[in-house]
Design an enzyme around this catalytic site. Structure first.
Site, PDB file in Angstrom:
ATOM      1  N   PHE A 109     -22.638  -8.085  -4.690  1.00 42.03           N
ATOM      2  CA  PHE A 109     -22.395  -9.277  -3.854  1.00 42.03           C
ATOM      3  C   PHE A 109     -21.282  -9.032  -2.819  1.00 42.03           C
ATOM      4  CE2 PHE A 109     -19.670 -13.327  -4.235  1.00 42.03           C
ATOM      5  CZ  PHE A 109     -20.127 -13.845  -3.037  1.00 42.03           C
ATOM      6  N   ILE A 110     -20.066  -8.791  -3.300  1.00 48.68           N
ATOM      7  CA  ILE A 110     -18.947  -8.647  -2.353  1.00 48.68           C
ATOM      8  C   ILE A 110     -19.073  -7.321  -1.603  1.00 48.68           C
ATOM      9  CG2 ILE A 110     -16.430  -8.589  -2.109  1.00 48.68           C
ATOM     10  CD1 ILE A 110     -16.329 -10.252  -4.759  1.00 48.68           C
ATOM     11  N   ASP A 164     -22.839   6.911 -10.700  1.00 51.66           N
ATOM     12  CA  ASP A 164     -21.941   6.160 -11.576  1.00 51.66           C
ATOM     13  C   ASP A 164     -20.483   6.522 -11.251  1.00 51.66           C
ATOM     14  OD1 ASP A 164     -20.545   5.135 -13.770  1.00 51.66           O
ATOM     15  OD2 ASP A 164     -22.148   5.646 -15.182  1.00 51.66           O
ATOM     16  N   LEU A 173     -14.855  -1.469  -5.647  1.00 54.17           N
ATOM     17  CA  LEU A 173     -15.398  -2.767  -6.058  1.00 54.17           C
ATOM     18  C   LEU A 173     -16.345  -2.657  -7.243  1.00 54.17           C
ATOM     19  CD1 LEU A 173     -15.222  -2.825  -2.648  1.00 54.17           C
ATOM     20  CD2 LEU A 173     -15.898  -5.173  -3.100  1.00 54.17           C
ATOM     21  N   GLU A 216     -18.742  -4.061 -13.779  1.00 57.50           N
ATOM     22  CA  GLU A 216     -19.506  -5.089 -14.484  1.00 57.50           C
ATOM     23  C   GLU A 216     -18.703  -6.353 -14.264  1.00 57.50           C
ATOM     24  OE1 GLU A 216     -22.370  -5.114 -15.988  1.00 57.50           O
ATOM     25  OE2 GLU A 216     -22.795  -2.972 -15.800  1.00 57.50           O
ATOM     26  N   GLU A 223      -8.681 -13.516 -12.672  1.00 56.78           N
ATOM     27  CA  GLU A 223      -8.949 -13.766 -14.094  1.00 56.78           C
ATOM     28  C   GLU A 223      -8.058 -12.928 -15.005  1.00 56.78           C
ATOM     29  OE1 GLU A 223     -13.067 -14.318 -15.169  1.00 56.78           O
ATOM     30  OE2 GLU A 223     -13.595 -14.806 -13.094  1.00 56.78           O
ATOM     31  N   TYR A 266     -14.455  -9.174 -19.940  1.00 59.60           N
ATOM     32  CA  TYR A 266     -14.463  -8.823 -18.505  1.00 59.60           C
ATOM     33  C   TYR A 266     -13.042  -8.758 -17.950  1.00 59.60           C
ATOM     34  CZ  TYR A 266     -14.458  -9.794 -13.477  1.00 59.60           C
ATOM     35  OH  TYR A 266     -14.187  -9.770 -12.130  1.00 59.60           O
ATOM     36  N   LYS A 309     -10.692  -5.600 -16.514  1.00 60.17           N
ATOM     37  CA  LYS A 309     -10.127  -5.547 -15.161  1.00 60.17           C
ATOM     38  C   LYS A 309      -8.601  -5.385 -15.233  1.00 60.17           C
ATOM     39  CE  LYS A 309     -11.960  -6.031 -11.689  1.00 60.17           C
ATOM     40  NZ  LYS A 309     -12.669  -5.082 -10.763  1.00 60.17           N
ATOM     41  N   ASP A 340     -20.690 -24.804 -24.395  1.00 60.93           N
ATOM     42  CA  ASP A 340     -19.624 -24.160 -23.627  1.00 60.93           C
ATOM     43  C   ASP A 340     -19.613 -22.651 -23.870  1.00 60.93           C
ATOM     44  OD1 ASP A 340     -17.567 -24.067 -21.849  1.00 60.93           O
ATOM     45  OD2 ASP A 340     -16.156 -25.240 -23.047  1.00 60.93           O
TER      46      ASP A 340
HETATM   47  P1  NAD Z   1     -21.480  -7.591  -8.553  1.00 53.68           P
HETATM   48  O1  NAD Z   1     -21.760  -7.635 -10.017  1.00 53.68           O
HETATM   49  O2  NAD Z   1     -22.271  -8.458  -7.641  1.00 53.68           O
HETATM   50  O3  NAD Z   1     -21.659  -6.086  -8.025  1.00 53.68           O
HETATM   51  C1  NAD Z   1     -21.177  -4.992  -8.731  1.00 53.68           C
HETATM   52  C2  NAD Z   1     -21.777  -3.727  -8.110  1.00 53.68           C
HETATM   53  O4  NAD Z   1     -21.235  -2.587  -8.812  1.00 53.68           O
HETATM   54  C3  NAD Z   1     -23.289  -3.643  -8.237  1.00 53.68           C
HETATM   55  O5  NAD Z   1     -23.863  -3.183  -7.032  1.00 53.68           O
HETATM   56  C4  NAD Z   1     -23.501  -2.610  -9.347  1.00 53.68           C
HETATM   57  O6  NAD Z   1     -24.715  -1.874  -9.214  1.00 53.68           O
HETATM   58  C5  NAD Z   1     -22.292  -1.712  -9.138  1.00 53.68           C
HETATM   59  N1  NAD Z   1     -21.918  -0.972 -10.363  1.00 53.68           N
HETATM   60  C6  NAD Z   1     -21.797  -1.475 -11.619  1.00 53.68           C
HETATM   61  N2  NAD Z   1     -21.447  -0.476 -12.464  1.00 53.68           N
HETATM   62  C7  NAD Z   1     -21.324   0.651 -11.719  1.00 53.68           C
HETATM   63  C8  NAD Z   1     -20.971   2.001 -12.004  1.00 53.68           C
HETATM   64  N3  NAD Z   1     -20.686   2.387 -13.260  1.00 53.68           N
HETATM   65  N4  NAD Z   1     -20.936   2.900 -10.999  1.00 53.68           N
HETATM   66  C9  NAD Z   1     -21.240   2.519  -9.724  1.00 53.68           C
HETATM   67  N5  NAD Z   1     -21.594   1.273  -9.390  1.00 53.68           N
HETATM   68  C10 NAD Z   1     -21.634   0.349 -10.385  1.00 53.68           C
HETATM   69  O7  NAD Z   1     -19.920  -7.862  -8.403  1.00 53.68           O
HETATM   70  P2  NAD Z   1     -19.137  -8.633  -7.249  1.00 53.68           P
HETATM   71  O8  NAD Z   1     -19.153 -10.077  -7.539  1.00 53.68           O
HETATM   72  O9  NAD Z   1     -19.608  -8.134  -5.925  1.00 53.68           O
HETATM   73  O10 NAD Z   1     -17.652  -8.118  -7.519  1.00 53.68           O
HETATM   74  C11 NAD Z   1     -17.163  -6.945  -6.879  1.00 53.68           C
HETATM   75  C12 NAD Z   1     -15.746  -6.701  -7.343  1.00 53.68           C
HETATM   76  O11 NAD Z   1     -14.932  -7.818  -7.006  1.00 53.68           O
HETATM   77  C13 NAD Z   1     -15.612  -6.522  -8.846  1.00 53.68           C
HETATM   78  O12 NAD Z   1     -14.677  -5.495  -9.089  1.00 53.68           O
HETATM   79  C14 NAD Z   1     -15.093  -7.851  -9.351  1.00 53.68           C
HETATM   80  O13 NAD Z   1     -14.305  -7.695 -10.499  1.00 53.68           O
HETATM   81  C15 NAD Z   1     -14.269  -8.303  -8.158  1.00 53.68           C
HETATM   82  N6  NAD Z   1     -14.150  -9.768  -7.967  1.00 53.68           N
HETATM   83  C16 NAD Z   1     -15.256 -10.553  -7.943  1.00 53.68           C
HETATM   84  C17 NAD Z   1     -15.121 -11.928  -7.726  1.00 53.68           C
HETATM   85  C18 NAD Z   1     -16.326 -12.835  -7.659  1.00 53.68           C
HETATM   86  O14 NAD Z   1     -16.149 -14.062  -7.615  1.00 53.68           O
HETATM   87  N7  NAD Z   1     -17.532 -12.336  -7.601  1.00 53.68           N
HETATM   88  C19 NAD Z   1     -13.857 -12.481  -7.554  1.00 53.68           C
HETATM   89  C20 NAD Z   1     -12.739 -11.635  -7.591  1.00 53.68           C
HETATM   90  C21 NAD Z   1     -12.910 -10.276  -7.789  1.00 53.68           C
HETATM   91  P1  TYD Z   2     -19.013 -17.880 -12.999  1.00 57.95           P
HETATM   92  O1  TYD Z   2     -19.744 -17.949 -11.697  1.00 57.95           O
HETATM   93  O2  TYD Z   2     -19.663 -17.180 -14.145  1.00 57.95           O
HETATM   94  O3  TYD Z   2     -17.575 -17.264 -12.676  1.00 57.95           O
HETATM   95  P2  TYD Z   2     -16.281 -17.078 -13.640  1.00 57.95           P
HETATM   96  O4  TYD Z   2     -16.667 -17.274 -15.042  1.00 57.95           O
HETATM   97  O5  TYD Z   2     -15.911 -15.656 -13.342  1.00 57.95           O
HETATM   98  O6  TYD Z   2     -15.287 -18.087 -13.141  1.00 57.95           O
HETATM   99  O7  TYD Z   2     -18.677 -19.357 -13.481  1.00 57.95           O
HETATM  100  C1  TYD Z   2     -17.882 -20.237 -12.717  1.00 57.95           C
HETATM  101  C2  TYD Z   2     -17.645 -21.484 -13.538  1.00 57.95           C
HETATM  102  O8  TYD Z   2     -18.888 -22.179 -13.719  1.00 57.95           O
HETATM  103  C3  TYD Z   2     -17.126 -21.201 -14.940  1.00 57.95           C
HETATM  104  O9  TYD Z   2     -16.219 -22.252 -15.291  1.00 57.95           O
HETATM  105  C4  TYD Z   2     -18.347 -21.287 -15.813  1.00 57.95           C
HETATM  106  C5  TYD Z   2     -19.204 -22.322 -15.121  1.00 57.95           C
HETATM  107  N1  TYD Z   2     -20.672 -22.155 -15.217  1.00 57.95           N
HETATM  108  C6  TYD Z   2     -21.458 -23.260 -15.567  1.00 57.95           C
HETATM  109  O10 TYD Z   2     -20.950 -24.374 -15.833  1.00 57.95           O
HETATM  110  N2  TYD Z   2     -22.816 -23.095 -15.599  1.00 57.95           N
HETATM  111  C7  TYD Z   2     -23.418 -21.903 -15.327  1.00 57.95           C
HETATM  112  O11 TYD Z   2     -24.670 -21.793 -15.392  1.00 57.95           O
HETATM  113  C8  TYD Z   2     -22.596 -20.781 -14.980  1.00 57.95           C
HETATM  114  C9  TYD Z   2     -23.215 -19.438 -14.679  1.00 57.95           C
HETATM  115  C10 TYD Z   2     -21.224 -20.960 -14.932  1.00 57.95           C
END
Ligand code: NAD
Ligand code: TYD
Length: 345
Positions: free
Chosen positions: A17-18, A65, A87, A90, A133, A157, A161, A279
């Site tokens: 995603f990011i 990987d 980035l 998991e 987190e 998770y 991290k 929950d």
């Molecule tokens: P995501 O799950 O959408 O994407 C993760 C990517 O990493 C995927 O493309 C996956 O194929 C790849 N990946 C997983 N294991 C791998 C490995 N062993 N080797 C190579 N590639 C691998 O995650 P995201 O939401 O895009 O998050 C990206 C980063 O940002 C993460 O480190 C996450 O902890 C951090 N982050 C995410 C959020 C959020 O709200 N999504 C917020 C703050 C920080």
């Molecule tokens: P999530 O997107 O899994 O992010 P994080 O747990 O990393 O904050 O969830 C965001 C919030 O939404 C979290 O409080 C859990 C809640 N949630 C629901 O209520 N329903 C859902 O189906 C999901 C996936 C999350």
């Protein structure tokens, strides 16, 4: 170090995603940078998110990987990276509850392998993309997390991290690897996997299916649009001080229930779609982030308001049905079966 005058950047997890948003952002904002995207393509990786840039001569995709030391070494030896934006992870709390093991392998071991390569080959900056987190959960009256808040992760998770962040710190202090750590709140925007909260709400509502809300729905998250996160990552790559941590937050604290109601309103769907479900174990009550340091030292400002960002995200999912319909089959159905006994509705 790269021997051409163009910056060579390794992005890990660029098919997520990011990561995919960041690759689009970098190719747009830095026409002279060369990017290598190392991604394992787990269930969360999707090359369709990068289809528009796959033939760009400045961009190279490597399927692999981050915990594969031989591969990582070979990439550093070949490309002489100036910058690393790490980035790959998991990233889903619910999956870490079902099975923590891959979180340790990728998030902890993978980070150590990358840090070690950065130590051996030398880089100008290593950006450890972390999360708020790692600080754990706030009470409703507590002040937002600062960079000085203690690390107190509650899920496998966030624990993985936090471990990765501490390895980054140790590699800076012990070996001088120029690690910059950045910790952002919950992101939303295009290309987010449908397992996460905001896409779950949008997609279920679009299909008139019940929208699952965990517990009482009063957990609070502090939302950041992914474009604002990308801007912060770019600033941190260029101006972040090695050894420092920067928090990212956009002052968008909302209860989950508020967020659901806003999305339902924007879609013209009834609140009767809300379904309170069991929950999440260890569910963090509240996240809130103080981004003052990032603003003061790197000049970052959020540019996307929650209302307009949410409306744009809904439009994106409505316009990209092909993208998400292909995801919510196969592996996703198996995950949903394990997590809550099937697809809600
Ligand atoms: P995501 O799950 O959408 O994407 C993760 C990517 O990493 C995927 O493309 C996956 O194929 C790849 N990946 C997983 N294991 C791998 C490995 N062993 N080797 C190579 N590639 C691998 O995650 P995201 O939401 O895009 O998050 C990206 C980063 O940002 C993460 O480190 C996450 O902890 C951090 N982050 C995410 C959020 C959020 O709200 N999504 C917020 C703050 C920080
Ligand atoms: P999530 O997107 O899994 O992010 P994080 O747990 O990393 O904050 O969830 C965001 C919030 O939404 C979290 O409080 C859990 C809640 N949630 C629901 O209520 N329903 C859902 O189906 C999901 C996936 C999350």
């Amino acid at each position: 170090m790269s021997n051409s005058d163009k910056e060579a950047l390794l992005v890990t997890g660029g098919a997520g995603f990011i990561g995919s948003n960041f690759i689009h952002y970098l190719l747009r904002e830095h026409p002279d940078w060369r990017l290598v995207n190392l991604d394992k393509l787990t269930y969360a990786g999707n090359l369709e998110s990068l289809a528009a840039v796959q033939h760009d001569p400045r961009y190279t995709f490597v399927h692999g990987d981050v915990a594969d030391r031989e591969l990582v070494d070979a990439l550093f030896a070949r490309y002489h990276f100036d910058l690393v934006a790490h980035l790959a992870a998991e990233s889903h709390v619910d999956r870490s509850i079902l099975d923590p093991a891959p979180f340790l392998e990728t998030n902890v071991k993978g980070t150590q392998v990358l840090l070690e390569a950065a130590r051996q080959y030398g880089v100008v900056k290593f950006l450890q993309v972390s999360t708020d987190e790692v600080y754990g959960s706030l009470g409703l009256a507590d002040p937002p997390f600062t960079e000085e808040s203690p690390l107190a992760p509650n899920s496998p998770y966030s624990a993985s991290k936090a471990a990765a962040d501490l390895l980054g710190r140790a590699y800076f202090v012990t070996f001088g690897v120029p690690v910059v750590t950045i910790r952002c709140g919950n992101n939303y925007g295009p290309y987010q996997h449908p397992e996460k909260f905001i896409p779950t709400v949008i997609l279920n509502a679009l299909e008139d299916k019940p929208v699952p809300v965990y517990g009482d729905g009063l957990n609070v998250r502090d939302w950041v649009h992914v474009e604002d996160h990308c801007r912060a990552l770019d600033l941190a790559l260029q101006k972040g001080q090695p050894g420092e941590v920067y928090n990212i937050g956009a002052n968008n604290e909302r209860t989950n229930l508020d967020t659901v109601k806003t999305i339902l309103r924007l879609l013209g769907k009834p609140e009767t779609l809300i379904k309170f479900v069991q929950d999440r174990p260890g569910h963090d009550r509240r996240y809130a982030i103080n981004p003052a340091k990032l603003m003061a030292e790197l000049g970052w400002q959020p540019q996307v308001s929650f209302d307009s960002g949410l409306a744009g995200t809904i439009e994106w999912y409505m316009a990209h049905r092909d993208w998400w319909e292909r995801i919510i089959s196969g592996e996703y159905l198996e995950y949903a079966r394990r997590w809550y006994g099937g697809v809600v509705g």
